[in-house]
Write an enzyme that holds these catalytic residues in place. Structure first.
Site, PDB file in Angstrom:
ATOM      1  N   LYS A 204     -39.278 -26.182 147.335  1.00  0.00           N
ATOM      2  CA  LYS A 204     -39.484 -26.412 145.896  1.00  0.00           C
ATOM      3  C   LYS A 204     -39.378 -25.076 145.178  1.00  0.00           C
ATOM      4  O   LYS A 204     -40.322 -24.288 145.194  1.00  0.00           O
ATOM      5  CB  LYS A 204     -40.869 -27.023 145.629  1.00  0.00           C
ATOM      6  CG  LYS A 204     -41.245 -28.220 146.528  1.00  0.00           C
ATOM      7  CD  LYS A 204     -42.448 -27.901 147.335  1.00  0.00           C
ATOM      8  CE  LYS A 204     -42.909 -28.948 148.310  1.00  0.00           C
ATOM      9  NZ  LYS A 204     -42.278 -30.167 148.510  1.00  0.00           N
ATOM     10  N   ASP A 424     -56.204  -9.543 153.929  1.00  0.00           N
ATOM     11  CA  ASP A 424     -56.603  -8.308 153.258  1.00  0.00           C
ATOM     12  C   ASP A 424     -55.401  -7.449 152.907  1.00  0.00           C
ATOM     13  O   ASP A 424     -55.538  -6.468 152.178  1.00  0.00           O
ATOM     14  CB  ASP A 424     -57.554  -7.514 154.157  1.00  0.00           C
ATOM     15  CG  ASP A 424     -57.031  -7.381 155.584  1.00  0.00           C
ATOM     16  OD1 ASP A 424     -56.634  -6.275 155.980  1.00  0.00           O
ATOM     17  OD2 ASP A 424     -57.017  -8.402 156.310  1.00  0.00           O
TER      18      ASP A 424
END
Length: 495
Positions: A204, A424
């Site tokens: 998409k 992180d």
């Protein structure tokens, strides 16, 4: 398992071999003459090589008074002033606390992209149901989807080329939208991946004017704007990225031709130099980032393109502190294969980083009436790895979108459909559910953004935004602990 495809070259990539030189077999040269000849040939080749090199080097024009000659940038450095933001769809009736993170809507992003369009709009999509007509409902929340469809129907009358690559509609999922768009002047190609790879076109994304783009979990479906929870990213004024994503669209477009086959290898024009080894160095919102697109399945990856599974695994492996995942469906199996097949590739990597490096792992899984029963024992198995004494941290929660009596009548709605991961170090925004078929057979894509080297500043990075969204959802009233195997039956009401 390799995709079942027929391999055929789209065009010849190499010239036929030059015929071997011929001449008198007894011809000999004196030793010194041979040396002189070799030196002469080498000198000629060197000059020729330099001449060819100079011929193709860009020749800078004279700089005007007060100007300096432009400085050429390395191939993987982008000078565009790229702007990016996460966007999301929040289902009607779902609300967060006032101090929570809030993002622009998917609807607003799509409307802005259409308003910005001047030359071209390319959309790769699974299916189209932007109007109530295809879902046979009369729900007023279809309004935003119908508004997007109305704007798309006007695109070609503005002199803008509209191309759509889509999975072939089925009897269960026919589309009047596509018929209306084709009649309005849109070019539409149905990509028969069921024949080519045994999968579907599930990706998409949008590309506008080869300059702006959207990629995310939202289908071209009115429910994806008002009834389903979605997450994506929109990037403006970034031709470097848009041109690279366009190469993936052109692969779909080529495969949409009648009787198309998958070449091996893909012609050079589909290749890229941006990947997990050499990401594009770009400035996003005045912050440096290393960025690339990944693609699935492997058969649709041209030279240089990182396979989506390899991108996903590298993000997990690169985490030092945490891996947070939000996805509708998580199964360590080939979900649609017969007979059933175990496929623990992603699951093994999550267990590995949790055990070997004590990386904190959290999964937030969509929970609705279409959730598959076999998913939950696997999730329970993953949670069983957790051990507070040895600091192994693996947690799973279910995200449940509330539903009232009226909303319950809307088919295939009211679910967290997002497909992203944040660590992180890296933000990963994809279009695939996490089971084997989506990475081996089915066409999907992802944007990978590494901003681990960036120090905290006034403007949050894209990675910061994605972490904030995950933590908002994880800590919300819609997040449920996976305490027992019986609990999901009440929450999700599987069929």
């Amino acid at each position: 398992m390799k995709p079942h495809v027929t391999y055929q070259q789209l065009k010849t990539l190499q010239s036929p071999e030059d015929p071997a030189p011929t001449g008198p077999a007894s011809l000999t040269w004196p030793k010194n003459s041979r040396c002189l000849l070799v030196m002469a040939v080498l000198s000629t080749m060197l000059l020729a090589a330099l001449g060819v090199r100079l011929l193709f080097l860009p020749f800078p024009g004279p700089a005007s008074a007060g100007e300096t000659a432009p400085v050429s940038l390395p191939e993987n450095v982008c000078s565009d002033p790229c702007r990016s933001t996460l966007v999301e769809s929040i289902p009607e009736g779902l609300s967060f606390e006032e101090n929570s993170t809030f993002l622009p809507s998917t609807f607003a992003a799509w409307a802005t992209l259409l308003g910005e369009a001047k030359n071209s709009v390319d959309i790769a999509s699974f299916y189209w149901t932007l109007s109530n007509e295809d879902t046979h409902t009369q729900d007023p929340s279809a309004g935003p989807g119908e508004e997007i469809l109305a704007e798309l129907l006007k695109v070609t009358s503005r002199g803008i080329a509209l191309r759509i690559a889509v999975n072939p509609p089925s009897s269960r999922m026919s589309s009047s939208d596509l018929q209306d768009l084709e009649e309005s002047g849109a070019q539409i190609r149905k990509v028969n991946l069921p024949r080519l790879t045994g999968g579907i076109l599930h990706t998409k994304f949008w590309i506008v004017d080869q300059t702006h783009l959207y990629l995310g979990s939202a289908n071209m479906d009115w429910r994806a704007l008002t009834q389903v929870k979605e997450l994506g990213v929109v990037v403006y004024n970034c031709s470097c990225l848009a041109h690279d994503l366009a190469k993936m669209f052109e692969i779909y477009w080529a495969l949409g031709l009648p009787n198309a086959t998958i070449p091996s290898p893909w012609p050079a024009e589909y290749s890229t130099t941006y990947n997990k080894e050499t990401p594009l160095e770009v400035t996003l919102n005045n912050t440096e980032a290393g960025v690339y697109f990944s693609s699935a399945p492997p058969a649709l990856c041209a030279s240089g393109r990182t396979e989506d599974l390899q991108a996903l695994l590298s993000v997990i492996e690169g985490a030092q502190d945490f891996v947070y995942i939000a996805v509708m469906s998580y199964l360590p199996t080939m979900e649609f294969s017969h007979p059933k097949r175990f496929w623990p590739v992603i699951d093994d990597h999550l267990r590995k980083v949790a055990y070997e490096r004590r990386v904190r792992v959290r999964l937030l899984i969509g929970c609705w009436k279409h959730s598959k029963a076999e998913m939950f024992p696997f999730l329970k198995s993953l949670v069983a790895v957790r051990d507070d004494r040895t600091h192994i941290s693996v947690e799973v929660r279910l995200f449940v979108v509330p539903v009232n009596e009226t909303q319950a009548r809307i088919p295939y709605a009211r679910v967290n459909h997002s497909k992203f991961m944040v660590t992180d170090k890296v933000a990963y925004i994809g279009t695939s559910n996490w089971s084997g078929d989506y990475f081996v057979h089915t066409a999907g894509s992802a944007l990978v953004v590494n901003q681990s080297h960036v120090e905290a500043g006034d403007e949050p990075t894209l990675r910061d935004q994605l972490q904030d969204v995950f933590e908002r959802d994880w800590n919300s009233n819609y997040s449920r602990e996976l305490d027992s195997l019986e609990q999901w039956q009440d929450l999700c009401r599987p069929q």
